[in-house]
Design an enzyme around this catalytic site. Structure first.
Site, PDB file in Angstrom:
ATOM      1  N   THR A 179      -9.338 -24.487  36.097  1.00 37.77           N
ATOM      2  CA  THR A 179      -9.332 -25.721  35.314  1.00 37.77           C
ATOM      3  C   THR A 179      -9.356 -26.955  36.209  1.00 37.77           C
ATOM      4  O   THR A 179     -10.203 -27.836  36.057  1.00 37.77           O
ATOM      5  CB  THR A 179      -8.065 -25.764  34.443  1.00 37.77           C
ATOM      6  OG1 THR A 179      -7.984 -24.519  33.752  1.00 37.77           O
ATOM      7  CG2 THR A 179      -8.111 -26.892  33.443  1.00 37.77           C
ATOM      8  N   LYS A 214       8.537 -29.066  42.004  1.00 40.83           N
ATOM      9  CA  LYS A 214       8.184 -30.488  42.061  1.00 40.83           C
ATOM     10  C   LYS A 214       9.376 -31.307  42.542  1.00 40.83           C
ATOM     11  O   LYS A 214       9.229 -32.256  43.312  1.00 40.83           O
ATOM     12  CB  LYS A 214       7.720 -30.955  40.686  1.00 40.83           C
ATOM     13  CG  LYS A 214       6.412 -30.289  40.247  1.00 40.83           C
ATOM     14  CD  LYS A 214       6.166 -30.492  38.752  1.00 40.83           C
ATOM     15  CE  LYS A 214       4.829 -29.902  38.316  1.00 40.83           C
ATOM     16  NZ  LYS A 214       4.722 -29.835  36.832  1.00 40.83           N
TER      17      LYS A 214
END
Lengths: 422, 422
Positions: free
Chosen positions: B15, B206
C-alpha cells in the site's frame, strides 16, 4: 559575524521582546551547543529607557535612538516593536546594512512584505517571520515542508486568540459582547483599543502572509473580505448553539479556478467540527494537502513565551542556514465574484423583530416563495412579543435579506457555514 | 548521484510503496523544480513479480532478488516492506554501500534503530523516518524544530489509528469489541492478524522513536508499560461515558527525576480533553515545551497517501541537505517504580458482579475503610441482578483490586486518568 558570539539587536522591548530575552537566557546553553556560538543582545531600541522592565538589561544596551542600533555591530535584528511607521524604515535601513531580520510583525509584512522580501533578496539577508502567524504553532515551517510534495488546496483557521476568547465566553457564560470585551481587557487578552483584533485586521494580516506562502501571491488587503465580531449578540450565539452550531471568526484562503479567495468573518460551524472545538485564546490552523489530507495544528497563538519561542527558533535556524533567496511576494487582483459565498450556498440566518408583522408562518411563506430552502428552524418568543429565529437556509440572497428587513421589520444577520449541514 | 536524476530503489511495493510511486509521479514537476533533478524508481523489491498492482511499473524494475537491488546504482532506498527480518539485513547492506535510507518501518527502528543510526553515521548516509510515526503528521520535524529552543516536558498522543477507530465505534454504536474488530478488518483498517495494533505494539514502537528524538534515549521495549484494548467491554466504555470520560489508547513519554517513563495503555480522559476529541482513524500528538506551551497536531496517521507524503518529503529534504551526523540512539534502564501511576493518584475503576455479595453500600464501605476516596460514582443494576459500577477514585491500589475480586466476587478493571477530574 564575530567568532563565538552572535550580536543581536532588538527593536522593541514589550511583552514579546521581554519573552525573547528570557528565552535566550534560559535556553542559552542549549542554543550555544547547537550553534557553536553564544547569543548576545547588544542593543535594544525602546521608547523610554527609564521604564521599569520585567527583564534586567545593562543600561548601556538600551537606547531610544535608532541611529545607535544602526551604527552598532549587530548581525541580526529582532523586530518586535510592531506597527508600520517608523518600523518599516528601521527594518529597511538594517537590511540595507546587511543585517538578518527576524520579525513577529504581521501588519508590517501584510502591508510592506512585498518590498521587504525583495530588499532582503537583493541584500542576501534572511527575513524570518514564523512568529508573525499563530504564535508558537510552527505553521509556516510545516507549510514549507508540505509544499515540497503537496498541492495545498486550502488553509483555514482561528488566527486570533482575543476574538476566540470573547466568543467562547459569550457562549459559555451567556454574556453580552461589551461585558466580555471588558473582562478580556482586564485580563490582558485584549488591548485598550481592541479594533485590530475584534474587527478582524489582525487575522487578515496573518491570512495574507499564509496566502503568500501557500499560493506565492496574495490579494491586496482592500480586496480581502473582512468582518469582525463587534456586532455579534448573545442571542445569535445562543440560537446557533441550539441549532447545533458555534460561531467562530474563521480566516480562510482557498484557490478557485477564477483566483484565490481570502476571507475573515464570523462563520457557523457544526459543534463537532474540529475548529468549533478550539476554545478560549487558542489558535488553530487546518490545512488540506492533496497527498497528506487534512491536518490540524492547535496551540497558543499569542503571549510572551509562545511567540518568543517562534522568534528564537527562527533565530537559531537562520544562524545554521546559508542564505537562499526568498520566493518573491506578489499581489494579484481579486477575481470578480470570487469572495462571495464560500461554502456552497448554506448559511445560518438570525432574525429578530416584533411579532405582529413577523410571525414564523409569514416569514416561512415569504422564503418559500422566494425560492429559499429552510433546512432547520428554531424560533423563540419572549414576553414582550419579540421574535427571535435561527434558520439554516440555502439560496438566501442579499435581496431576500433586504426584503425581510423592509417588509417584515426584521433585523437580519446571516453567517456562512463551514462544514456539513447538521 | 548522476547529474539530473536521482535513482531510487524501493524495498516493498504494498500500500505505502504504491502511494510513494503515485506521489512521485503526480508531484514530479514540483519535485524536479525544487530539487533540480528528476526522481526515477530504478528497482523495486517485491515478493511476487507477477502480481497485479495498482501502479504500473516497467517489468524490468521489479525484482524478487535483493541482490539485484544491491548491485544496482540506486542512490537512495525507500524501505516500506516492514518487519525486522530480513529487512534489517537489507537496510544494513545498502547503508554499507553508501545508500541513503528513508523508512516508514517503526518496528525496525524500535528494535534495531540504535545500530542503524550508528551505521548510517559511520557511512555518512542519511537515515530519515518521518513516516514511521503518525503518518502524515510531521511530528518528528516539528519536534526537532522545538528542541532548538524548548525543553520538551512530555509527549503524549493517539498513535494508532486502528485502535482509535475501534474505540470510537464501540462507543458511538455501542457494539462489542469483536464485532467492531471484524468491521475494521472488512474496511481494511485492521489486519487479518490484528495483534500489533490492538495489543499496543505499533503504538509502543512509535513511542520508542519519539523518546529517542526528544530525550536522546529510550527504554528497552520490554520495559515499556504496554496494555492493549482487546479486553475492553462496551459496558466499561458506556459507564465511562456516563461519568463524562472517554477511553483512548494513549501513548505517553514523560521525563521524571528518576528517569523517563513510557506507557501505552487504555486511559480515561474527560470528554472535553483535546485528545478525547480525536475520533475514528485519526492520530494526534500533544507536546509540552517549556517555552511554547502545549501544542496539538492532528491528522491521518496511516493510509497509502498520508504515509507516502511523509516518505516523499523525507526524500525531497535529504536530497537538498548535506550529511550531518544523526544524534546517537541509546537505551537506558527503567528506573524502579517509574512506570506506575502516571497521573497523580486518580483512576476510573469499573466493577462488575452479582448483587448479593456486592451491593454499592458494602463496596463503598469497604473502600472508605481502606482509605480509597470515591469522587464520583455511577451504578447500574440489570434485571438479572448484575451490578455494574464506575468509580472515579484516588488511592486505589492493587491490593484493593484483589480484595474486591476475592471478597466481593467482582471483576475489576481500573484505568489511569489523563487530565483533570471532572
Amino acid at each position: 559575524m564575530s567568532a563565538g558570539v552572535v550580536k543581536v539587536g532588538l527593536l522593541g522591548l514589550g511583552t514579546v521582546g521581554g519573552g525573547v530575552i528570557k528565552t535566550i537566557r534560559s535556553q542559552q546553553e542549549k542554543l550555544s551547543s547547537r550553534l557553536g556560538k553564544r547569543i548576545e543582545i547588544v542593543k535594544a531600541l525602546v521608547r523610554d529607557s527609564e521604564k521599569e522592565r520585567a527583564v534586567e538589561l545593562d543600561r548601556s544596551v538600551l537606547t531610544t535612538d535608532f541611529e545607535e542600533v544602526l551604527k552598532s555591530d549587530v548581525d541580526i535584528v529582532v523586530e518586535v516593536m510592531g506597527g508600520v511607521e517608523p518600523t518599516y524604515d528601521y527594518v529597511r535601513a538594517l537590511i540595507e546594512k546587511g543585517c538578518h531580520v527576524v520579525t513577529a510583525n504581521k501588519e508590517l509584512l501584510a502591508k510592506r512584505g512585498t518590498e521587504l522580501v525583495d530588499l532582503a533578496n537583493r541584500h542576501q539577508v534572511h527575513l524570518a517571520y514564523e512568529a508573525s502567524v499563530a504564535g508558537g504553532i510552527p505553521i509556516l515551517s510545516v507549510l514549507r515542508q508540505f509544499l515540497r510534495t503537496n498541492d495545498i488546496n486550502g488553509v483555514r483557521g482561528i488566527l486570533n486568540g482575543t476574538t476566540n476568547f470573547i466568543l467562547t465566553k459569550m457562549e459559555t457564560e451567556q454574556l453580552p459582547y461589551q461585558e466580555v470585551l471588558r473582562q478580556a481587557q482586564e485580563l490582558g487578552y485584549a488591548e485598550a483599543d481592541p479594533r485590530s483584533d475584534v474587527e478582524g485586521f489582525d487575522a487578515m494580516y496573518k491570512l495574507y502572509i499564509l496566502a503568500q506562502l501557500v499560493y506565492g501571491e496574495s490579494l491586496p488587503l482592500a480586496e480581502v473580505k473582512r468582518r469582525g465580531i463587534a456586532d455579534l449578540t448573545s442571542g445569535q450565539i445562543r440560537i446557533a448553539s441550539e441549532l447545533g452550531y458555534r460561531i467562530k471568526l474563521i480566516a480562510q484562503a482557498q484557490q478557485a479556478p477564477e483566483g484565490i479567495r481570502l476571507s475573515v468573518e464570523p462563520t457557523m460551524l457544526p459543534t463537532n467540527h474540529p475548529l468549533a472545538q478550539i476554545q478560549d485564546a487558542f489558535n488553530a490552523v487546518q490545512l488540506s494537502g492533496n497527498i497528506v489530507g487534512d491536518l490540524l495544528f492547535t496551540g497558543r497563538g499569542a503571549g510572551e513565551l509562545p511567540t518568543a519561542s517562534a522568534v528564537v527558533e527562527d533565530l537559531a535556524y537562520l544562524l545554521t542556514q546559508p542564505f537562499t533567496p526568498h520566493p518573491e511576494w506578489k499581489e494579484t487582483e481579486a477575481a470578480t465574484g470570487s469572495v462571495t459565498q464560500q461554502n456552497g450556498d448554506h448559511s445560518l440566518c438570525y432574525l429578530e423583530g416584533s411579532a405582529p408583522a413577523a410571525t414564523p408562518d409569514r416569514v416561512l411563506h415569504f422564503l418559500r416563495h422566494a425560492g429559499v430552502d429552510v433546512h432547520k428552524l428554531k424560533v423563540q418568543f419572549d414576553l414582550g412579543g419579540v421574535l427571535r429565529a435561527g434558520l439554516i437556509t440555502s439560496g438566501m440572497r442579499a435581496e431576500h435579506e433586504e426584503l425581510l428587513q423592509s417588509d417584515f421589520g426584521l433585523q437580519v444577520r446571516c453567517f456562512p457555514l463551514l462544514g456539513s449541514v447538521e
